[in-house]
Design a protein around this motif. Sequence first.
Motif, PDB file in Angstrom:
ATOM      1  N   ALA A 307       1.272  -1.172  -0.201  1.00 28.61           N
ATOM      2  CA  ALA A 307      -0.107   0.147   0.046  1.00 28.61           C
ATOM      3  C   ALA A 307       1.060   1.325  -0.005  1.00 28.61           C
ATOM      4  O   ALA A 307       1.939   1.069   0.399  1.00 28.61           O
ATOM      5  N   THR A 308       0.462   2.288  -0.897  1.00 29.79           N
ATOM      6  CA  THR A 308       1.561   3.451  -0.540  1.00 29.79           C
ATOM      7  C   THR A 308       0.895   4.804  -0.264  1.00 29.79           C
ATOM      8  O   THR A 308       1.557   5.417   0.165  1.00 29.79           O
ATOM      9  N   HIS A 309      -0.698   4.361   0.815  1.00 30.67           N
ATOM     10  CA  HIS A 309      -1.450   5.338   1.770  1.00 30.67           C
ATOM     11  C   HIS A 309      -1.704   5.162   3.167  1.00 30.67           C
ATOM     12  O   HIS A 309      -2.062   3.367   2.439  1.00 30.67           O
ATOM     13  N   LEU A 310      -1.586   5.938   3.580  1.00 31.11           N
ATOM     14  CA  LEU A 310      -2.170   5.399   4.868  1.00 31.11           C
ATOM     15  C   LEU A 310      -3.792   5.149   4.990  1.00 31.11           C
ATOM     16  O   LEU A 310      -3.893   4.241   5.839  1.00 31.11           O
ATOM     17  N   ARG A 311      -4.122   5.884   3.938  1.00 33.93           N
ATOM     18  CA  ARG A 311      -5.685   5.474   3.741  1.00 33.93           C
ATOM     19  C   ARG A 311      -5.832   4.064   3.163  1.00 33.93           C
ATOM     20  O   ARG A 311      -7.385   3.737   3.043  1.00 33.93           O
ATOM     21  N   THR A 312      -5.456   3.509   2.444  1.00 37.76           N
ATOM     22  CA  THR A 312      -5.225   3.029   1.859  1.00 37.76           C
ATOM     23  C   THR A 312      -5.168   1.589   3.137  1.00 37.76           C
ATOM     24  O   THR A 312      -6.593   0.522   2.786  1.00 37.76           O
ATOM     25  N   VAL A 352       2.934   0.567   7.949  1.00 37.79           N
ATOM     26  CA  VAL A 352       3.426   2.233   8.375  1.00 37.79           C
ATOM     27  C   VAL A 352       4.495   2.279   8.445  1.00 37.79           C
ATOM     28  O   VAL A 352       5.057   4.155   8.921  1.00 37.79           O
ATOM     29  N   LEU A 353       5.464   1.750   9.296  1.00 36.47           N
ATOM     30  CA  LEU A 353       6.800   1.697   9.500  1.00 36.47           C
ATOM     31  C   LEU A 353       7.513   2.379   8.685  1.00 36.47           C
ATOM     32  O   LEU A 353       8.515   3.608   8.102  1.00 36.47           O
ATOM     33  N   LYS A 405      15.851  11.520  18.219  1.00 37.58           N
ATOM     34  CA  LYS A 405      15.337  11.317  17.314  1.00 37.58           C
ATOM     35  C   LYS A 405      14.361  10.479  16.656  1.00 37.58           C
ATOM     36  O   LYS A 405      13.418  10.153  15.443  1.00 37.58           O
ATOM     37  N   LEU A 406      14.558   8.975  17.319  1.00 37.22           N
ATOM     38  CA  LEU A 406      13.582   7.899  17.182  1.00 37.22           C
ATOM     39  C   LEU A 406      12.064   8.755  17.793  1.00 37.22           C
ATOM     40  O   LEU A 406      11.496   7.776  17.208  1.00 37.22           O
ATOM     41  N   LEU A 407      11.458   9.120  19.546  1.00 42.92           N
ATOM     42  CA  LEU A 407      10.874  10.022  19.685  1.00 42.92           C
ATOM     43  C   LEU A 407       9.042   9.991  18.580  1.00 42.92           C
ATOM     44  O   LEU A 407       8.248   9.693  18.533  1.00 42.92           O
ATOM     45  N   PRO A 408       9.980  11.352  18.048  1.00 42.54           N
ATOM     46  CA  PRO A 408       8.546  11.570  16.737  1.00 42.54           C
ATOM     47  C   PRO A 408       8.546  11.433  16.244  1.00 42.54           C
ATOM     48  O   PRO A 408       7.033  10.925  15.851  1.00 42.54           O
ATOM     49  N   PHE A 409       9.199   9.870  15.349  1.00 45.89           N
ATOM     50  CA  PHE A 409       9.353   8.887  14.577  1.00 45.89           C
ATOM     51  C   PHE A 409       7.470   7.993  15.501  1.00 45.89           C
ATOM     52  O   PHE A 409       6.684   7.785  14.905  1.00 45.89           O
ATOM     53  N   THR A 412       4.394   9.535  15.767  1.00 43.90           N
ATOM     54  CA  THR A 412       3.686   9.687  14.488  1.00 43.90           C
ATOM     55  C   THR A 412       3.193   7.781  14.475  1.00 43.90           C
ATOM     56  O   THR A 412       2.036   7.697  13.667  1.00 43.90           O
ATOM     57  N   VAL A 413       4.501   6.960  14.414  1.00 43.01           N
ATOM     58  CA  VAL A 413       3.465   5.266  14.216  1.00 43.01           C
ATOM     59  C   VAL A 413       2.692   5.379  14.708  1.00 43.01           C
ATOM     60  O   VAL A 413       1.585   4.416  14.422  1.00 43.01           O
ATOM     61  N   ASN A 414       3.321   5.310  16.357  1.00 45.40           N
ATOM     62  CA  ASN A 414       1.738   5.033  17.187  1.00 45.40           C
ATOM     63  C   ASN A 414       0.132   5.697  16.679  1.00 45.40           C
ATOM     64  O   ASN A 414      -0.846   4.650  17.152  1.00 45.40           O
ATOM     65  N   GLN A 415       0.260   7.059  16.550  1.00 49.09           N
ATOM     66  CA  GLN A 415      -0.330   7.345  16.027  1.00 49.09           C
ATOM     67  C   GLN A 415      -1.257   6.669  14.859  1.00 49.09           C
ATOM     68  O   GLN A 415      -2.819   6.787  14.616  1.00 49.09           O
TER      69      GLN A 415
END
Length: 638
Positions: A307-312, A352-353, A405-409, A412-415
């Motif tokens: 998949a190329t998009h989150l919405r997919t 997602v990652l 570096k990793l926490l903001p990333f 986003t992944v968790n959300q």
Amino acid sequence: MAAANQDSSRPHNTRAIMTFLREHAPFSSMDDNHLAHFAEHATLRFYADGDEVISPDDGVVKRFYIVKQGRIRGERHNEKEDRTDTTFEISQGECFPLAALIGERPTRTLHRASGDTFCLSIEQDAFITLFSESDPFRDFCLRGVSSLLDQVNQRIQSSAMASIGSSNTLDTPLERYALRNPIVCSPDLPVRKAVARMHDNSVGSIIVTDDNRHPAGIFTLRDLRTMIAEEKGPLDTPIRQVMTKDPCCLPSHADAFEAAMLMAEHHFAHLCVVDDENRLIGVVSERDLFALQRVDLVNLARTIGTATHLRTLISLRTDVSRLVDAMLAHGADSGQVVKIITTLNDVTVRRVLELNIKKNDPGVPFTWLTFGSEGRQEQTLLTDQDNGILFQTPEGMTEDQVREKLLPFAQTVNQELAECGFTLCKGNIMASNPKLCLSDREWDDWFIRFIDASTPQNLVYSSIFLDMRAVFGPTEPLHRLLDKVLSRIRKNALFQKMLAGNAFQRKPPLTMFRNFRYVSDGNKHALDLKRQGLAPFVESVRVFALANGVESANTLERMDELAKKGIFDPKDANAWKEGYSLIQAIRMRSHQEMLNRGEELTNYINPDDLNPLDRRILRESFRQAQRLQQKLEVTYQL
């Protein structure tokens, strides 16, 4: 109509007994003539509280009993500790003593009435007639609760099958699917000749083998397209330079389910079937797995994985529920279905990652960890997030700088995972929590403190962090960490005992009199199948697994390993696996029914809503959990 007329012509007493029998397995699956045979030869006997019904001293068993009202308690003398132990309690609709009757021997257990009890019984001759003439009765006598599991699975399948139609099952051995005499070539053959050979034989792949017919590589039409599009070389190139090396192989006795899971997880469409000496005997393609093609497991996994998009990804989550229904229809058992759900969840998490790394690469290699039920590969459709990050600190950086570096990333992944249906963890067991985004050194320190300080909070954490797996990134750092953790736990008897004591608190929901014990949080007449049903198995098995160096996190796999190591008796292990699987099957069916009604998913069920067979199965499964806990109690002297 003929059956009804025949029924009405029978004596009232025979009809009444037949009506009673029809409410209980295996009699509910038997022909009326066989039920009538039982009823016509049955004697009803009364036993007062404490009366002996059968004893080892009575000699070879000559009668078959079924409890009509009341309860029967099994007692055995424990010579080591000079006491009498209650080994089981059976209630209305349950039969005894099957093993002794079939083995033509005395019973090894004293059967005693627990309260005023009525039993129907038939003599050995009538039993032998039923055993030889009725398939459902014979199956039940020989396999006991396993045959009840089959009935539950058949009912789940038949309701799901209505919209799909029958096909091969997931348990079919690969040798039945495999294309015999597959097209092969040597590693030096030019690609042009290999493709010509594929074309002449109308196949989409060719296996590259060595002189001993061991698969060295595979070349498919997809590889040919990639080779031409990316200009990897002329068609005269030796095939060894462009083939996919070390193709995935399975033995011929492996089943279709195993093949489908590998294809789903790794996104390939062919695998080699080999004999015990790793010689090629066949090839299985995605298309060959007809049953699986119908339910589209491999295709769905590939669609999620590309998949190329989150919405997919968000829209594809509804397909997972449909797939579960279809898999149940095709004969997948509960253990297989939770692995299917977990595999599709893993593929979703990885995607997602990957999409986030493309957008905003943190620039530091990491391993994405998953804990709890996802770590055990035991997820159902109702799931939240339990994840963390393991990293190795690059030279010239501090651990805190890597975290920056990793926490903001991770946030986003968790959300985004929450948008895909993996709800945020209320306890903040997530990779965006700085306490769970740690270097290999920090994780090691964390586990040292965790094991040495057996606080109540750490014991709660044990049910999460001691079941973990890598879903993305290098796996070697996690293996090294797990080796150290398992080694420390094996040497720490106090921590094991604390874990065992904690697991022992997870009581199955049965009262002393085999009634259900309902949850105490406002849900009247409700059982929590996860906390009260599955957790006693999961927690107890984990203690034995960690104490005996079993690295697998999956509960069923842990039981198999413990049986191989001689820690569990193989018969006990099978009974416990079946009990666990039965609860999981009823839980999954309940989830599917909630989805169909448009309700929010929960783990609660009201046993009054279940039919008599399911209620009996649930009781038997909870009783197996009690037996497992008794082993825990004896082993750790709780």
